[in-house]
Write a protein that holds these residues in place. Structure first.
Motif, PDB file in Angstrom:
ATOM      1  N   LEU A   1      29.807  55.493  42.276  1.00  0.00           N
ATOM      2  CA  LEU A   1      29.692  54.045  42.404  1.00  0.00           C
ATOM      3  C   LEU A   1      29.516  53.648  43.856  1.00  0.00           C
ATOM      4  O   LEU A   1      29.950  54.359  44.756  1.00  0.00           O
ATOM      5  CB  LEU A   1      30.980  53.363  41.913  1.00  0.00           C
ATOM      6  CG  LEU A   1      31.474  53.692  40.524  1.00  0.00           C
ATOM      7  CD1 LEU A   1      32.880  53.170  40.345  1.00  0.00           C
ATOM      8  CD2 LEU A   1      30.548  53.043  39.510  1.00  0.00           C
ATOM      9  N   ASP A   2      28.940  52.487  44.069  1.00  0.00           N
ATOM     10  CA  ASP A   2      29.027  51.894  45.388  1.00  0.00           C
ATOM     11  C   ASP A   2      30.303  51.048  45.406  1.00  0.00           C
ATOM     12  O   ASP A   2      30.973  50.877  44.383  1.00  0.00           O
ATOM     13  CB  ASP A   2      27.779  51.069  45.727  1.00  0.00           C
ATOM     14  CG  ASP A   2      27.533  49.923  44.771  1.00  0.00           C
ATOM     15  OD1 ASP A   2      28.423  49.598  43.950  1.00  0.00           O
ATOM     16  OD2 ASP A   2      26.454  49.332  44.845  1.00  0.00           O
ATOM     17  N   ARG A   3      30.682  50.544  46.562  1.00  0.00           N
ATOM     18  CA  ARG A   3      31.934  49.788  46.689  1.00  0.00           C
ATOM     19  C   ARG A   3      31.957  48.568  45.766  1.00  0.00           C
ATOM     20  O   ARG A   3      32.959  48.276  45.121  1.00  0.00           O
ATOM     21  CB  ARG A   3      32.141  49.355  48.137  1.00  0.00           C
ATOM     22  CG  ARG A   3      33.451  48.610  48.361  1.00  0.00           C
ATOM     23  CD  ARG A   3      33.662  48.303  49.814  1.00  0.00           C
ATOM     24  NE  ARG A   3      33.749  49.491  50.631  1.00  0.00           N
ATOM     25  CZ  ARG A   3      34.875  50.178  50.815  1.00  0.00           C
ATOM     26  NH1 ARG A   3      35.972  49.802  50.244  1.00  0.00           N
ATOM     27  NH2 ARG A   3      34.884  51.241  51.585  1.00  0.00           N
ATOM     28  N   ALA A   4      30.844  47.847  45.683  1.00  0.00           N
ATOM     29  CA  ALA A   4      30.799  46.657  44.824  1.00  0.00           C
ATOM     30  C   ALA A   4      30.988  47.033  43.358  1.00  0.00           C
ATOM     31  O   ALA A   4      31.690  46.338  42.617  1.00  0.00           O
ATOM     32  CB  ALA A   4      29.477  45.916  45.016  1.00  0.00           C
ATOM     33  N   GLY A   5      30.409  48.135  42.932  1.00  0.00           N
ATOM     34  CA  GLY A   5      30.574  48.589  41.553  1.00  0.00           C
ATOM     35  C   GLY A   5      32.008  48.978  41.245  1.00  0.00           C
ATOM     36  O   GLY A   5      32.537  48.674  40.171  1.00  0.00           O
ATOM     37  N   ALA A   6      32.666  49.651  42.183  1.00  0.00           N
ATOM     38  CA  ALA A   6      34.064  50.043  41.993  1.00  0.00           C
ATOM     39  C   ALA A   6      34.953  48.814  41.877  1.00  0.00           C
ATOM     40  O   ALA A   6      35.843  48.741  41.024  1.00  0.00           O
ATOM     41  CB  ALA A   6      34.519  50.922  43.156  1.00  0.00           C
ATOM     42  N   ARG A   7      34.711  47.820  42.717  1.00  0.00           N
ATOM     43  CA  ARG A   7      35.516  46.594  42.658  1.00  0.00           C
ATOM     44  C   ARG A   7      35.270  45.824  41.367  1.00  0.00           C
ATOM     45  O   ARG A   7      36.187  45.257  40.784  1.00  0.00           O
ATOM     46  CB  ARG A   7      35.224  45.713  43.863  1.00  0.00           C
ATOM     47  CG  ARG A   7      35.826  46.275  45.117  1.00  0.00           C
ATOM     48  CD  ARG A   7      35.600  45.362  46.269  1.00  0.00           C
ATOM     49  NE  ARG A   7      36.256  45.923  47.447  1.00  0.00           N
ATOM     50  CZ  ARG A   7      36.422  45.290  48.561  1.00  0.00           C
ATOM     51  NH1 ARG A   7      35.975  44.067  48.692  1.00  0.00           N
ATOM     52  NH2 ARG A   7      37.024  45.866  49.572  1.00  0.00           N
ATOM     53  N   LEU A   8      34.028  45.787  40.914  1.00  0.00           N
ATOM     54  CA  LEU A   8      33.707  45.097  39.666  1.00  0.00           C
ATOM     55  C   LEU A   8      34.448  45.735  38.497  1.00  0.00           C
ATOM     56  O   LEU A   8      35.065  45.033  37.694  1.00  0.00           O
ATOM     57  CB  LEU A   8      32.201  45.114  39.416  1.00  0.00           C
ATOM     58  CG  LEU A   8      31.760  44.555  38.060  1.00  0.00           C
ATOM     59  CD1 LEU A   8      32.077  43.073  37.966  1.00  0.00           C
ATOM     60  CD2 LEU A   8      30.281  44.808  37.853  1.00  0.00           C
ATOM     61  N   ILE A   9      34.410  47.040  38.410  1.00  0.00           N
ATOM     62  CA  ILE A   9      35.101  47.723  37.313  1.00  0.00           C
ATOM     63  C   ILE A   9      36.606  47.482  37.396  1.00  0.00           C
ATOM     64  O   ILE A   9      37.242  47.166  36.396  1.00  0.00           O
ATOM     65  CB  ILE A   9      34.778  49.225  37.317  1.00  0.00           C
ATOM     66  CG1 ILE A   9      33.325  49.420  36.855  1.00  0.00           C
ATOM     67  CG2 ILE A   9      35.739  49.990  36.415  1.00  0.00           C
ATOM     68  CD1 ILE A   9      32.824  50.820  36.962  1.00  0.00           C
ATOM     69  N   ALA A  10      37.184  47.585  38.578  1.00  0.00           N
ATOM     70  CA  ALA A  10      38.624  47.346  38.732  1.00  0.00           C
ATOM     71  C   ALA A  10      38.980  45.921  38.332  1.00  0.00           C
ATOM     72  O   ALA A  10      39.958  45.693  37.613  1.00  0.00           O
ATOM     73  CB  ALA A  10      39.046  47.626  40.170  1.00  0.00           C
ATOM     74  N   ARG A  11      38.185  44.955  38.759  1.00  0.00           N
ATOM     75  CA  ARG A  11      38.448  43.550  38.435  1.00  0.00           C
ATOM     76  C   ARG A  11      38.372  43.319  36.926  1.00  0.00           C
ATOM     77  O   ARG A  11      39.231  42.653  36.342  1.00  0.00           O
ATOM     78  CB  ARG A  11      37.466  42.650  39.177  1.00  0.00           C
ATOM     79  CG  ARG A  11      37.726  41.173  38.980  1.00  0.00           C
ATOM     80  CD  ARG A  11      36.848  40.286  39.854  1.00  0.00           C
ATOM     81  NE  ARG A  11      35.424  40.559  39.715  1.00  0.00           N
ATOM     82  CZ  ARG A  11      34.650  41.049  40.690  1.00  0.00           C
ATOM     83  NH1 ARG A  11      35.144  41.308  41.877  1.00  0.00           N
ATOM     84  NH2 ARG A  11      33.368  41.273  40.479  1.00  0.00           N
ATOM     85  N   GLU A  12      37.366  43.881  36.283  1.00  0.00           N
ATOM     86  CA  GLU A  12      37.213  43.697  34.842  1.00  0.00           C
ATOM     87  C   GLU A  12      38.334  44.376  34.066  1.00  0.00           C
ATOM     88  O   GLU A  12      38.816  43.833  33.058  1.00  0.00           O
ATOM     89  CB  GLU A  12      35.848  44.214  34.377  1.00  0.00           C
ATOM     90  CG  GLU A  12      34.683  43.408  34.906  1.00  0.00           C
ATOM     91  CD  GLU A  12      34.729  41.944  34.498  1.00  0.00           C
ATOM     92  OE1 GLU A  12      35.081  41.658  33.339  1.00  0.00           O
ATOM     93  OE2 GLU A  12      34.417  41.082  35.336  1.00  0.00           O
ATOM     94  N   LEU A  13      38.762  45.548  34.494  1.00  0.00           N
ATOM     95  CA  LEU A  13      39.877  46.218  33.816  1.00  0.00           C
ATOM     96  C   LEU A  13      41.160  45.422  33.950  1.00  0.00           C
ATOM     97  O   LEU A  13      41.926  45.295  32.992  1.00  0.00           O
ATOM     98  CB  LEU A  13      40.069  47.634  34.371  1.00  0.00           C
ATOM     99  CG  LEU A  13      39.006  48.647  33.969  1.00  0.00           C
ATOM    100  CD1 LEU A  13      39.200  49.937  34.752  1.00  0.00           C
ATOM    101  CD2 LEU A  13      39.055  48.907  32.477  1.00  0.00           C
TER     102      LEU A  13
END
Length: 66
Positions: free
Chosen positions: A35-47
């Motif tokens: 993942l890129d940083r934005a993708g990692a944050r998006l997944i964490a936020r959604e979880l």
């Protein structure tokens, strides 16, 4: 229908950037996603949002952590 075995999700650092890993309780890795940083944050936020606790979380960059 797939297995009902619970999976653990964690992020590890890799040379290419963050990597999301799904593993079984015995440690077997069943999926890895770079993942890129934005993708990692998006997944964490959604979880966190899906966890249903109703609290908003904020993520700070590593440089701001104490």
């Amino acid at each position: 229908m797939g297995e009902d075995t619970p999976l653990a999700l964690f992020v590890e650092r890799a040379d290419a950037g963050p990597r999301l890993v799904a593993s079984r309780p015995d440690g077997e890795r069943v999926a890895e996603f770079d993942l890129d940083r934005a993708g990692a944050r998006l997944i964490a936020r959604e979880l966190l949002a899906a966890s249903g606790d109703g609290t908003e979380r904020t993520f700070r960059p590593e440089s701001a952590r104490g």
